[in-house]
Design a protein around this motif. Sequence first.
Motif, PDB file in Angstrom:
ATOM      1  N   GLY A 102       0.840  -1.215   0.122  1.00  0.00           N
ATOM      2  CA  GLY A 102       0.106   0.066   0.032  1.00  0.00           C
ATOM      3  C   GLY A 102       0.709   1.308   0.041  1.00  0.00           C
ATOM      4  O   GLY A 102       0.512   2.295  -0.648  1.00  0.00           O
TER       5      GLY A 102
ATOM      6  N   ARG B 127      -6.822  -0.677  12.749  1.00  0.00           N
ATOM      7  CA  ARG B 127      -6.839  -0.483  11.197  1.00  0.00           C
ATOM      8  C   ARG B 127      -6.321  -1.586  10.255  1.00  0.00           C
ATOM      9  O   ARG B 127      -6.640  -1.884   9.216  1.00  0.00           O
ATOM     10  N   PHE B 128      -5.258  -2.577  10.886  1.00  0.00           N
ATOM     11  CA  PHE B 128      -4.985  -3.798  10.053  1.00  0.00           C
ATOM     12  C   PHE B 128      -6.087  -4.671   9.676  1.00  0.00           C
ATOM     13  O   PHE B 128      -6.057  -4.925   8.322  1.00  0.00           O
TER      14      PHE B 128
ATOM     15  N   SER C 273      -9.162  -3.815   9.354  1.00  0.00           N
ATOM     16  CA  SER C 273      -9.657  -3.144   8.330  1.00  0.00           C
ATOM     17  C   SER C 273      -9.265  -3.102   6.992  1.00  0.00           C
ATOM     18  O   SER C 273      -9.814  -3.460   5.851  1.00  0.00           O
ATOM     19  N   TRP C 274      -7.664  -3.032   7.170  1.00  0.00           N
ATOM     20  CA  TRP C 274      -7.283  -3.016   5.595  1.00  0.00           C
ATOM     21  C   TRP C 274      -7.405  -4.331   5.154  1.00  0.00           C
ATOM     22  O   TRP C 274      -7.807  -4.521   3.876  1.00  0.00           O
TER      23      TRP C 274
ATOM     24  N   GLU D 121      -0.179   7.922   4.100  1.00  0.00           N
ATOM     25  CA  GLU D 121      -1.099   6.755   4.434  1.00  0.00           C
ATOM     26  C   GLU D 121      -1.095   5.730   3.369  1.00  0.00           C
ATOM     27  O   GLU D 121      -1.126   6.008   2.096  1.00  0.00           O
ATOM     28  N   PRO D 122      -1.338   4.490   3.692  1.00  0.00           N
ATOM     29  CA  PRO D 122      -1.426   3.404   2.725  1.00  0.00           C
ATOM     30  C   PRO D 122      -2.801   3.731   1.741  1.00  0.00           C
ATOM     31  O   PRO D 122      -3.604   4.143   2.255  1.00  0.00           O
TER      32      PRO D 122
ATOM     33  N   ILE E 218      -5.005   1.906  -1.117  1.00  0.00           N
ATOM     34  CA  ILE E 218      -5.510   0.484  -1.732  1.00  0.00           C
ATOM     35  C   ILE E 218      -5.346   0.636  -3.089  1.00  0.00           C
ATOM     36  O   ILE E 218      -5.384  -0.555  -3.834  1.00  0.00           O
TER      37      ILE E 218
ATOM     38  N   MET F 234       0.194  -3.213   4.362  1.00  0.00           N
ATOM     39  CA  MET F 234      -0.097  -1.757   4.319  1.00  0.00           C
ATOM     40  C   MET F 234       1.409  -0.849   3.816  1.00  0.00           C
ATOM     41  O   MET F 234       1.221  -0.108   3.347  1.00  0.00           O
TER      42      MET F 234
ATOM     43  N   ARG G  39      -0.631  -1.301  11.891  1.00  0.00           N
ATOM     44  CA  ARG G  39      -0.454  -2.733  12.153  1.00  0.00           C
ATOM     45  C   ARG G  39      -0.808  -3.280  13.347  1.00  0.00           C
ATOM     46  O   ARG G  39      -1.010  -4.285  13.413  1.00  0.00           O
TER      47      ARG G  39
END
Length: 102
Positions: free
Chosen positions: A8, A69-70, A72-73, A16-17, A19, A54, A65
Amino acid sequence: FVSFHRKGTWSDAEGEPQIDRLVEAAETTAQLALRLLPERCARGLLVINDEADMRVGFQHPYEPRLSERFPSWLAALAATHADLSLRHAAQGLRFAAVADNA
């Protein structure tokens, strides 16, 4: 199958990563495969991003991580690659992504 390797983001400088970086790489890889393979061989081809994390690097902790949030990623990856599979169904392509940090 054909696989590629796209994160990402590469560094903190990139922010920010994103997608969409992974989506662009998946579509580019699929188009290259379709140019190389006869149509009948491409049917059912699995296009895998084999390290869709990410961010690259573990020398410093990366807070996203270590938080919610991870996951969710990972959920966004699954949904995005399912959508790619639907969009390219007429060509017989399937898409998947894995993150080795899960």
